[in-house]
Design an enzyme around this catalytic site. Structure first.
Site, PDB file in Angstrom:
ATOM      1  N   ASP A  35      57.498  26.017  -2.104  1.00  0.00           N
ATOM      2  CA  ASP A  35      57.520  24.709  -2.763  1.00  0.00           C
ATOM      3  C   ASP A  35      58.961  24.354  -3.117  1.00  0.00           C
ATOM      4  OD1 ASP A  35      55.049  23.036  -4.476  1.00  0.00           O
ATOM      5  OD2 ASP A  35      57.157  22.546  -4.841  1.00  0.00           O
ATOM      6  N   ASP A  61      62.319  24.329   1.062  1.00  0.00           N
ATOM      7  CA  ASP A  61      61.968  22.996   1.560  1.00  0.00           C
ATOM      8  C   ASP A  61      61.303  23.124   2.934  1.00  0.00           C
ATOM      9  OD1 ASP A  61      62.156  20.295   2.623  1.00  0.00           O
ATOM     10  OD2 ASP A  61      63.656  19.924   1.067  1.00  0.00           O
ATOM     11  N   THR A 134      44.552  12.788   3.921  1.00  0.00           N
ATOM     12  CA  THR A 134      43.907  11.875   2.983  1.00  0.00           C
ATOM     13  C   THR A 134      43.008  10.872   3.695  1.00  0.00           C
ATOM     14  OG1 THR A 134      44.412  10.021   1.518  1.00  0.00           O
ATOM     15  CG2 THR A 134      46.071  10.558   3.107  1.00  0.00           C
ATOM     16  N   ASP A 135      42.039  10.334   2.959  1.00  0.00           N
ATOM     17  CA  ASP A 135      41.203   9.259   3.521  1.00  0.00           C
ATOM     18  C   ASP A 135      41.988   7.951   3.645  1.00  0.00           C
ATOM     19  OD1 ASP A 135      41.394   8.629   0.803  1.00  0.00           O
ATOM     20  OD2 ASP A 135      39.245   8.399   0.485  1.00  0.00           O
ATOM     21  N   TYR A 160      52.961   5.533   2.026  1.00  0.00           N
ATOM     22  CA  TYR A 160      52.389   6.885   1.866  1.00  0.00           C
ATOM     23  C   TYR A 160      51.338   7.156   2.943  1.00  0.00           C
ATOM     24  CZ  TYR A 160      49.001  10.358   0.226  1.00  0.00           C
ATOM     25  OH  TYR A 160      48.124  11.428   0.154  1.00  0.00           O
ATOM     26  N   SER A 163      52.745   7.511   6.387  1.00  0.00           N
ATOM     27  CA  SER A 163      53.440   8.789   6.633  1.00  0.00           C
ATOM     28  C   SER A 163      52.432   9.923   6.819  1.00  0.00           C
ATOM     29  CB  SER A 163      54.421   9.094   5.499  1.00  0.00           C
ATOM     30  OG  SER A 163      53.735   9.384   4.294  1.00  0.00           O
ATOM     31  N   LYS A 164      51.314   9.876   6.079  1.00  0.00           N
ATOM     32  CA  LYS A 164      50.284  10.911   6.276  1.00  0.00           C
ATOM     33  C   LYS A 164      49.619  10.723   7.641  1.00  0.00           C
ATOM     34  CE  LYS A 164      49.091  13.701   3.839  1.00  0.00           C
ATOM     35  NZ  LYS A 164      49.587  15.093   3.549  1.00  0.00           N
ATOM     36  N   ASN A 189      39.998  10.863  -3.209  1.00  0.00           N
ATOM     37  CA  ASN A 189      40.800  11.109  -4.418  1.00  0.00           C
ATOM     38  C   ASN A 189      40.338  12.359  -5.164  1.00  0.00           C
ATOM     39  OD1 ASN A 189      42.166   8.754  -3.956  1.00  0.00           O
ATOM     40  ND2 ASN A 189      41.824   7.920  -5.995  1.00  0.00           N
ATOM     41  N   ASN A 190      41.282  13.233  -5.445  1.00  0.00           N
ATOM     42  CA  ASN A 190      40.984  14.450  -6.219  1.00  0.00           C
ATOM     43  C   ASN A 190      41.327  14.235  -7.688  1.00  0.00           C
ATOM     44  OD1 ASN A 190      41.510  17.418  -4.240  1.00  0.00           O
ATOM     45  ND2 ASN A 190      40.885  15.431  -3.509  1.00  0.00           N
ATOM     46  N   LYS A 199      49.023   9.979 -12.014  1.00  0.00           N
ATOM     47  CA  LYS A 199      47.828   9.554 -11.275  1.00  0.00           C
ATOM     48  C   LYS A 199      46.788   9.080 -12.286  1.00  0.00           C
ATOM     49  CE  LYS A 199      49.629  10.980  -7.299  1.00  0.00           C
ATOM     50  NZ  LYS A 199      49.454  12.151  -6.546  1.00  0.00           N
ATOM     51  N   PRO A 215      46.755   1.384 -18.238  1.00  0.00           N
ATOM     52  CA  PRO A 215      47.000   0.273 -17.326  1.00  0.00           C
ATOM     53  C   PRO A 215      46.077   0.336 -16.106  1.00  0.00           C
ATOM     54  CG  PRO A 215      48.760   1.888 -17.182  1.00  0.00           C
ATOM     55  CD  PRO A 215      47.784   2.433 -18.150  1.00  0.00           C
ATOM     56  N   ARG A 305      48.795  -3.899  -7.334  1.00  0.00           N
ATOM     57  CA  ARG A 305      49.718  -3.210  -6.433  1.00  0.00           C
ATOM     58  C   ARG A 305      49.790  -4.002  -5.112  1.00  0.00           C
ATOM     59  NH1 ARG A 305      47.226   2.407  -4.830  1.00  0.00           N
ATOM     60  NH2 ARG A 305      48.556   3.350  -6.406  1.00  0.00           N
TER      61      ARG A 305
HETATM   62  P1  NAD Z   1      51.476  16.673  -5.542  1.00  0.00           P
HETATM   63  O1  NAD Z   1      52.422  15.520  -5.460  1.00  0.00           O
HETATM   64  O2  NAD Z   1      50.859  17.000  -6.846  1.00  0.00           O
HETATM   65  O3  NAD Z   1      52.207  18.000  -5.036  1.00  0.00           O
HETATM   66  C1  NAD Z   1      53.048  18.028  -3.925  1.00  0.00           C
HETATM   67  C2  NAD Z   1      53.811  19.336  -3.932  1.00  0.00           C
HETATM   68  O4  NAD Z   1      54.617  19.376  -2.749  1.00  0.00           O
HETATM   69  C3  NAD Z   1      54.743  19.497  -5.141  1.00  0.00           C
HETATM   70  O5  NAD Z   1      54.599  20.789  -5.682  1.00  0.00           O
HETATM   71  C4  NAD Z   1      56.119  19.317  -4.531  1.00  0.00           C
HETATM   72  O6  NAD Z   1      57.129  20.038  -5.224  1.00  0.00           O
HETATM   73  C5  NAD Z   1      55.917  19.841  -3.123  1.00  0.00           C
HETATM   74  N1  NAD Z   1      56.891  19.306  -2.164  1.00  0.00           N
HETATM   75  C6  NAD Z   1      57.249  18.002  -2.003  1.00  0.00           C
HETATM   76  N2  NAD Z   1      58.178  17.902  -1.049  1.00  0.00           N
HETATM   77  C7  NAD Z   1      58.398  19.160  -0.581  1.00  0.00           C
HETATM   78  C8  NAD Z   1      59.253  19.701   0.412  1.00  0.00           C
HETATM   79  N3  NAD Z   1      60.077  18.929   1.122  1.00  0.00           N
HETATM   80  N4  NAD Z   1      59.209  21.033   0.649  1.00  0.00           N
HETATM   81  C9  NAD Z   1      58.378  21.836  -0.073  1.00  0.00           C
HETATM   82  N5  NAD Z   1      57.567  21.373  -1.053  1.00  0.00           N
HETATM   83  C10 NAD Z   1      57.581  20.059  -1.294  1.00  0.00           C
HETATM   84  O7  NAD Z   1      50.396  16.380  -4.424  1.00  0.00           O
HETATM   85  P2  NAD Z   1      48.816  16.664  -4.456  1.00  0.00           P
HETATM   86  O8  NAD Z   1      48.145  15.549  -5.136  1.00  0.00           O
HETATM   87  O9  NAD Z   1      48.583  18.056  -4.875  1.00  0.00           O
HETATM   88  O10 NAD Z   1      48.485  16.529  -2.899  1.00  0.00           O
HETATM   89  C11 NAD Z   1      48.632  17.664  -2.021  1.00  0.00           C
HETATM   90  C12 NAD Z   1      48.298  17.239  -0.605  1.00  0.00           C
HETATM   91  O11 NAD Z   1      46.973  16.727  -0.559  1.00  0.00           O
HETATM   92  C13 NAD Z   1      49.198  16.121  -0.077  1.00  0.00           C
HETATM   93  O12 NAD Z   1      49.486  16.394   1.260  1.00  0.00           O
HETATM   94  C14 NAD Z   1      48.351  14.869  -0.222  1.00  0.00           C
HETATM   95  O13 NAD Z   1      48.688  13.922   0.774  1.00  0.00           O
HETATM   96  C15 NAD Z   1      46.964  15.431   0.007  1.00  0.00           C
HETATM   97  N6  NAD Z   1      45.866  14.703  -0.648  1.00  0.00           N
HETATM   98  C16 NAD Z   1      45.928  14.427  -1.997  1.00  0.00           C
HETATM   99  C17 NAD Z   1      44.858  13.787  -2.604  1.00  0.00           C
HETATM  100  C18 NAD Z   1      44.862  13.510  -4.095  1.00  0.00           C
HETATM  101  O14 NAD Z   1      43.934  12.856  -4.584  1.00  0.00           O
HETATM  102  N7  NAD Z   1      45.818  14.004  -4.863  1.00  0.00           N
HETATM  103  C19 NAD Z   1      43.752  13.387  -1.844  1.00  0.00           C
HETATM  104  C20 NAD Z   1      43.739  13.683  -0.473  1.00  0.00           C
HETATM  105  C21 NAD Z   1      44.806  14.346   0.110  1.00  0.00           C
END
Ligand code: NAD
Length: 373
Positions: A35, A61, A134-135, A160, A163-164, A189-190, A199, A215, A305
């Site tokens: 991370d 990274d 993601t959906d 976003y 990019s996904k 959404n989680n 979030k 909000p 938004r």
């Molecule tokens: P988050 O933003 O809470 O966590 C992302 C993590 O990635 C962080 O710990 C960050 O430090 C790390 N990170 C970012 N850039 C990095 C890099 N260049 N190298 C290494 N680490 C890096 O995200 P989340 O909500 O836990 O989501 C995790 C994954 O699940 C994502 O890919 C997101 O697209 C996907 N997702 C999220 C949700 C949701 O509701 N949160 C739903 C569906 C899918």
């Protein structure tokens, strides 16, 4: 069979929950978290596991091809679960560049490193690359359209989601072109423990406790499907253990809810928590429930938004029928559990808000963004 797992983004919300889940369910496996600790990464979410030697942490990274390649080789990684991403839609609208850099270029660097170690040696090594998506890649639905299936066309709306979507395409392209063994999950959404309070759900919980406005975009009629985070972790586990390579799985909660209804439910659950525990009123004096007033008085509508998708809904019948994965935590119970977690873990979210969780990486903006999902 024991595994050597690399979990990217394991200090983020879902990644940390997955790391905790996997260490508990598979104590025989070796787990490495990679991370970069951006504003969204928080070592406090997994530090007990790292301290106990149940997982190891590498600060790095995903865009650093050579470092990831060496990590995969040195730790004999056979299973990579890729969560690392920029994940907040509002931030992607105000600054899309890092989303392309991390989510697209970062995923490609990871795929190249995986290919170099698993496919380009004297003989291919057994492996699995699981990509967490993601959906939102599918775009928006009207209120009466059927939910997204695994074959719905991609029509992302935000930077976003775009990019996904690009990262999903790259993962599939590496499977077809180079023979990488991949799986992809597209989840709704989680919510749950350890979610950064930018979030919608953790933002509302924390703001209720601090007596700050809740909000809500537009009139709060946008609909999302909600999944308790450990149900997502279980779905990924089932895909890793039971699904063939080169398959895609939609993961959903069968819990569609308009944002305004969701926030009202949260307010009622918080009011009930205060009514049941007299000690909360003295801990959180600014919360309306401390004065016997409903937290719903904090709800405020704010400008919508740009490009806001109206509705997401997931058809998760494939993963239910083939892998036996069903959401185990109903929305009302999940919201109560989440409120309970934030009440019991005040130090965690206070550390996020006051920035002290960032001691490892130096000062930066801990998230002045809100309202998003
Ligand atoms: P988050 O933003 O809470 O966590 C992302 C993590 O990635 C962080 O710990 C960050 O430090 C790390 N990170 C970012 N850039 C990095 C890099 N260049 N190298 C290494 N680490 C890096 O995200 P989340 O909500 O836990 O989501 C995790 C994954 O699940 C994502 O890919 C997101 O697209 C996907 N997702 C999220 C949700 C949701 O509701 N949160 C739903 C569906 C899918």
């Amino acid at each position: 069979m024991s595994r050597n797992l690399l979990i990217t983004g394991g200090a983020g919300f879902i990644g940390a929950n997955f790391t905790r889940y996997w260490c508990e369910a598979h104590p025989e496996d070796r787990v490495v978290v990679l991370d970069a600790l951006t504003y969204a990464g928080n070592l406090a979410s997994i530090h007990d596991l790292v301290r106990a030697g149940r997982a190891s942490f590498v600060h790095g990274d995903i865009r650093d091809f050579a470092a990831v390649r060496d990590l995969l080789a040195q730790r004999s990684i056979d299973t990579l679960v890729h969560f690392a991403a920029e994940s907040h839609v509002d931030r992607s609208i105000s600054g899309p560049t890092v989303f392309v850099s991390t989510n697209v270029n970062g995923t490609q660097a990871l795929l190249d490193a995986a290919r170099a170690v698993w496919l380009d040696g004297p003989r291919p090594l057994p492996h699995r690359f699981h990509h967490v998506s993601t959906d939102e890649v599918y775009g928006s639905l009207t209120s009466d359209e059927p939910p997204f299936t695994e074959t719905s066309p991609y029509e992302p709306s935000s930077p976003y989601a775009a990019s996904k979507a690009a990262s999903d395409h790259l993962v599939r392209a590496y499977a077809r072109t180079y023979g990488l063994q991949v799986t992809i999950s597209n989840c709704s959404n989680n919510y749950g423990p350890y979610q950064f309070p930018e979030k919608l759900i953790p933002l509302c919980i924390v703001n209720m406790l601090l007596g700050k406005p809740l909000p809500i975009y537009g009139r709060g009629q946008n609909v999302r499907d909600w999944l308790y985070v450990t149900d997502h972790c279980r779905a990924i586990e089932r895909i890793l253990v039971g699904a063939d390579a080169n398959t895609t799985w939609n993961v959903g909660g069968r819990a569609e809810c308009a944002n305004l209804d969701l926030v009202r439910q949260l307010c009622l659950a918080m009011d009930a928590a205060f009514a049941a525990d007299a000690g909360l009123a003295s801990r959180f004096e600014s919360c309306p429930a401390a004065r016997g007033v409903s937290c719903a008085e904090l709800i405020r509508f704010v400008a919508d938004r740009p490009g806001h998708d109206f509705r997401y809904a997931i058809d998760c019948s494939l993963i239910e029928s083939r892998l036996g994965v069903r959401p185990g935590v109903a929305l009302a119970a999940g919201l109560r559990q989440t409120i309970d977690w934030y009440l019991r873990n005040e130090a965690w979210w206070r550390g996020v808000i006051d920035g002290s969780y960032q001691a490892l990486r130096g000062p930066s903006d801990p998230g002045n963004h809100s309202r998003g999902s």
